[in-house]
Structures are given as C-alpha cells and as structure tokens.
Design a protein around this motif. Structure first.
Motif, PDB file in Angstrom:
ATOM      1  N   GLU A 113      45.806  -7.089   6.928  1.00 14.61           N
ATOM      2  CA  GLU A 113      44.691  -6.668   6.281  1.00 14.61           C
ATOM      3  C   GLU A 113      44.880  -5.669   5.054  1.00 14.61           C
ATOM      4  O   GLU A 113      45.487  -4.850   5.424  1.00 14.61           O
ATOM      5  CB  GLU A 113      43.615  -6.191   7.151  1.00 14.61           C
ATOM      6  N   TRP A 119      35.435  -3.130  -1.282  1.00 18.56           N
ATOM      7  CA  TRP A 119      35.314  -4.044  -0.182  1.00 18.56           C
ATOM      8  C   TRP A 119      34.294  -5.076  -0.626  1.00 18.56           C
ATOM      9  O   TRP A 119      33.751  -6.121   0.086  1.00 18.56           O
ATOM     10  CB  TRP A 119      34.870  -3.685   1.255  1.00 18.56           C
ATOM     11  N   HIS A 124      34.369  -9.974   4.408  1.00 17.88           N
ATOM     12  CA  HIS A 124      35.497  -9.516   5.106  1.00 17.88           C
ATOM     13  C   HIS A 124      34.910  -9.238   6.466  1.00 17.88           C
ATOM     14  O   HIS A 124      33.996  -8.556   6.689  1.00 17.88           O
ATOM     15  CB  HIS A 124      35.622  -8.234   4.399  1.00 17.88           C
ATOM     16  N   ILE A 126      39.627 -12.202   5.840  1.00 13.58           N
ATOM     17  CA  ILE A 126      39.031 -12.054   4.408  1.00 13.58           C
ATOM     18  C   ILE A 126      38.734 -13.676   3.942  1.00 13.58           C
ATOM     19  O   ILE A 126      39.903 -14.370   3.970  1.00 13.58           O
ATOM     20  CB  ILE A 126      39.728 -11.274   3.359  1.00 13.58           C
TER      21      ILE A 126
END
Length: 522
Positions: free
Chosen positions: A43, A194, A207, A213
C-alpha cells in the motif's frame, strides 16, 4: 576534520571494497468480464505524487498523472535522457536562456469532472512544491524557477534564476513534474492524498485500507482510452505471498520488496518473466561527517542480496546511465587494517552504536544485518532498532543515525542527484524543519553544483560533475553498494508490454512508464 574522526571515516570505507486466504481467491464472475489488471505490491504511503517516499507510490502515480514532458520512446526503448511533448505540446526558450514559454495541449481533461487542464494548474503544481507546502518533498528540483506567469489558459512563462541545461528533464512526469488539479487540491485539502485528481490514463476510484486501491480507465484520456478497464493494486507486503498469487493466477504483476535469487528462480519455474528496467535504484551508505562512523563489504553484500546479474556492484555515487557519471575508487576490504585504524582513532576495543534505526521494508533490514555482522568482526557493535518505513524517514532526518543506509532514484542527471544528496542546503536540520536528504552533512561540492547548473557546454558540464565525484571519493562521505534495476514479475500469458523484458524500457521507481500500453490478454 580532526584526525580521529578522519580515521573513523577511512575505517568506515576500508571495511568494504496480502492479503492471506481472502486475497488469493479468484475474482468474482462479474469482474471477470472486465479487463482487470491485478497488481500485488504494498500500500502506498500517499497518492499525492509530490509527497510520496515509497517506490510503490511513485509506481502507481504514473497510472494517474502526467507531466509537461515525458521520457521519449526511441529505438523501441523508453529513454531517460531525451524528452518529448506530453501535457505541453511545444515550447520556446528566450535568447538569454532564462525564460521558457510553454504551450499546453488543448482539451486535456482532469478526472472526476474537474475540468480542462490550464496554465493555472501547472503554476499551482509547481508553486506548492517551491513554497514547500506541508508534505511535499521534491521542491529542490524546482528551485531554479524564479517566477511563473500565466499568459493565458494555454500558455505560461517560466522565468529561471539562471540558465538550466536540464529544465525540460525537470518537467518530465516524475516526482516534482506531475501536474495535479488546482481545483481538486484546494477543495479536498488534506484529503487530496487519498482522493487524487490527475490527467493520466486511469483515475482513482476507491481505497480500501490494507486491502487494495482500485483505478479505472479514463474515457477522456487525451491519448485514448486504455485497453485495461480496471487496475486493482493490492496491499501484499510479503513477497512469498505475492509469488503464490502469481502462480495461482490471482495476480498479473508483482512489485517485490527485493528480487533475490530465490525469487527470480521461482518466477522462472512458474513460467512468468521478470521485466528488468534500468537505471533503477542505488543502495548506498551516507557517512555523517559530524559523527564518528563505520561500514561493510560491498561485494559480499551485493552477492548475498542480488547474486549474478540481478544487480551490479556500484562503481560511483552517481549511478551509471546518469549524465556525468564516472567510476570512482574505493579502498579495498581489509578488516586487519580497519582494526589498526580504529586503535589509532582511540577505539582499540571498538565501540557500540546504540539505537540504530533501520526500516523494516525493502532491502534495508537485510543489508543492515549483513553490515552489522561485518562490523562486529572488527569490534563495532550496532544495536538495531527496526521501525516502520515512515518512522525511519523521520528519524534519519532528525540525524539519529551516525550513518544512513538509503536507496532510491532521481531524474537521470548528475545535477538533481547530487543536489538532493550532497548540496549543503539539503542537510537535515530538525531545528529548522529542513527535511533534506544530504545525510552526510557534506559541504564540499557546493561550488561545483552552482557551476554545473549554468554551464551550457555539455563536455564542460560533464567535467564539472566528474570533479564532484572525485571530491566525494577523496572525502569518503558516500559508499554506494549496489545498482539494482527496477524488477517486476509478470505473467506473460495474461499481460503484454510492448517493450522487451531485459532493460527494454527504462524506469525511475515505476516499472511501466506508459501504463496505457499494457494489455490484458485474456
């Protein structure tokens, strides 16, 4: 420098010459009808392209963002020395060499309905970095800019403090060069990291922390809609789990922590391939000149980590493939001489380094463990404190480690590389909040960096950087270990790329410079 510290400096160099069960199930039937690219990586720390420190973040950024220029495709390869138009369709330079006028491509759309790209977005993208907005990390690459003027929605003028021989290379879609939506960044604020908005071939959909994602094909991408419908970027920290997924068909591409001999063998056995791209990253030690240091055997570390052709023993602090590179010389591995020098420096019984912080990610713990064992043989004890990658970055900028193991890549020219790691303005200073990357606290080549930035003659400019490497060699402030290409594992029966696996495409952090050219085969 005092003689004991100088001897310690020499000693430092002379010693060295998933996801689990849930993540591995087949995708739902509805998703199987779409062309989905499944990538196993880790991530990212952020999706703001100007703020990321992880290779994974830079890799996924390329799917979503573009720059004014891009690395050119030449002779079937993506170069890292030549550029071609991207978001800018043309440009001119004033006779004195300090004012660039750039014409933007018309009709380029931002994701999620944020409208057409304009000169205001470019100005905003650069100025947030020049002004060191919180979290941004690459503003030093734009310090040459004096001012940015919006002439009209499709034209801007960038005035430089002085002539810059690599200005167009700085404009490439990479790190500081990515253009983001001003409107989205101002509206979303801290949430932009984000909820990113760019102009690339894929847009951010969602996400799910510690899971994945999801990116989707951008129908209005100016280069044409990608063949791939969705990109699923899974959080799979362990390479062993990634390999299981590749073999089972759950994953199509793997971004590994490190490509070891065992990893490469397993990829080959299952019929997959490794796309090797270079220049990739360089692993190196920076020796803090303000503290007594030490080090390890380069060749042994390289061969243990990356045997054979998986990497090369580094020959210079400026990696090969970067403009201005020349080979440097380093003292041979000699433990007995190291012990003698330690004694002369006032440490006949060695010494102990307490609370040495190292990242738990990538190559860091493995390389430092090898170095730790080598140092122990001459009486230098390093007590490791393994921390997460973000904490590691914080601590090395607080000068908590007397020597710093670091890896990475930058724009492939000696100026941005040397500027980021050896310019005195980049010395980390927690008192002022300077989060620079001159971990050696070195001040010995500032004059050469200044001269190189304004030199127009290519040969003279190369000579300037040759001299810079000679000074670094003399002062023993940096010890390069390995030059490691960017290496991804790929299932060739599922995904095709137009470039040859063996260095067919050049890379900087991300392995696929043109992700819109990837195709899912079935």
């Amino acid at each position: 420098m005092a003689r004991p510290i100088r001897l310690c400096l020499f000693v430092f160099v002379v010693l060295v010459s998933v996801l689990g069960v849930v993540g591995l199930v087949a995708p739902p039937a509805a998703e199987a009808q779409k062309k989905i690219l499944n990538i196993a990586a880790k991530e990212p720390d952020t999706l703001d392209p100007h703020s990321s420190t992880l290779g994974q973040s830079q890799a996924i950024s390329r799917f979503m963002f573009r720059g004014l220029t891009r690395f050119a495709i030449k002779d079937g390869k993506v170069t890292t020395a030549e550029v071609e138009p991207d978001l800018a369709e043309s440009w001119t330079l004033s006779p004195e060499g300090t004012i660039w006028t750039l014409k933007l491509r018309k009709g380029v759309q931002f994701h999620k309905g944020y409208g057409e790209l304009t000169a205001e977005d470019v100005k905003f993208s650069f100025e947030r970095q020049i002004n060191k907005a919180p979290g941004t990390r690459y503003g030093v690459n734009l310090d040459v800019i004096k001012s940015i003027e919006v002439v009209n929605p499709y034209t801007l003028q960038i005035a430089l403090k002085s002539f810059d021989p690599i200005f167009l290379l700085r404009m490439v879609g990479y790190q500081n060069g990515y253009i983001i939506s001003k409107k989205a960044a101002e509206k979303l604020g801290d949430q932009f990291k984000w909820s990113p908005v760019g102009t690339g071939p894929f847009y951010f959909e969602r996400h799910s922390p510690r899971d994945k994602i999801v990116l989707k094909a951008f129908d209005k991408f100016y280069g044409g809609r990608p063949q791939i419908d969705e990109v699923h970027w899974y959080d799979v920290p362990e390479d062993a789990t990634k390999l299981i997924g590749l073999e089972k068909g759950t994953f199509d591409l793997l971004y590994p922590e490190a490509v070891t001999a065992d990893f490469a063998d397993q990829v080959k056995k299952m019929g997959a391939v490794i796309d090797r791209r270079g220049p990739g990253g360089q692993e190196r030690f920076y020796i803090n000149m303000t503290k007594p240091p030490f080090d390890d055997d380069r060749k042994a570390i390289k061969e243990t980590m990356y045997p054979g052709g998986l990497a090369r023993v580094a020959t210079s602090c400026v990696p090969p493939g970067y403009f201005g590179h020349i080979p440097m010389e380093f003292p041979e591995h000699n433990p007995e001489l190291a012990k003698k020098l330690l004694a002369e420096a006032g440490h006949p019984n060695g010494f102990t380094i307490k609370n040495y912080f190292i990242s738990k990610s990538f190559f860091y713990p493995k390389v430092l463990t090898l170095a730790q064992e080598q140092l122990r043989k001459v009486g230098i004890i390093v007590e490791l404190q393994v921390v997460d990658h973000a904490t590691f970055h914080e601590n090395i900028r607080k000068n908590l480690d007397p020597f710093v193991l670091y890896g990475g890549t930058r724009i492939t020219d000696a100026d941005p590389w040397l500027s980021l790691f050896f310019d005195s303005k980049e010395i980390p200073d927690p008192a002022t909040g300077n989060n620079g990357t001159n971990f050696a606290h070195y001040r010995g080549i500032d004059d050469l960096l200044t001269a190189g930035r304004v030199e127009r003659d290519v040969k003279k400019r190369a000579t300037i950087y040759h001299e810079a490497q000679k000074r670094i060699q003399k002062d023993l402030v940096c010890l390069p270990i390995s030059d490691v290409p960017g290496q991804w594992a790929r299932n060739p029966k599922r995904v095709s790329t137009p470039f040859d696996p063996e260095y067919g495409e050049f890379s900087l952090h991300y392995s696929y410079n043109y992700p819109e050219l990837l195709k899912v085969l079935k």
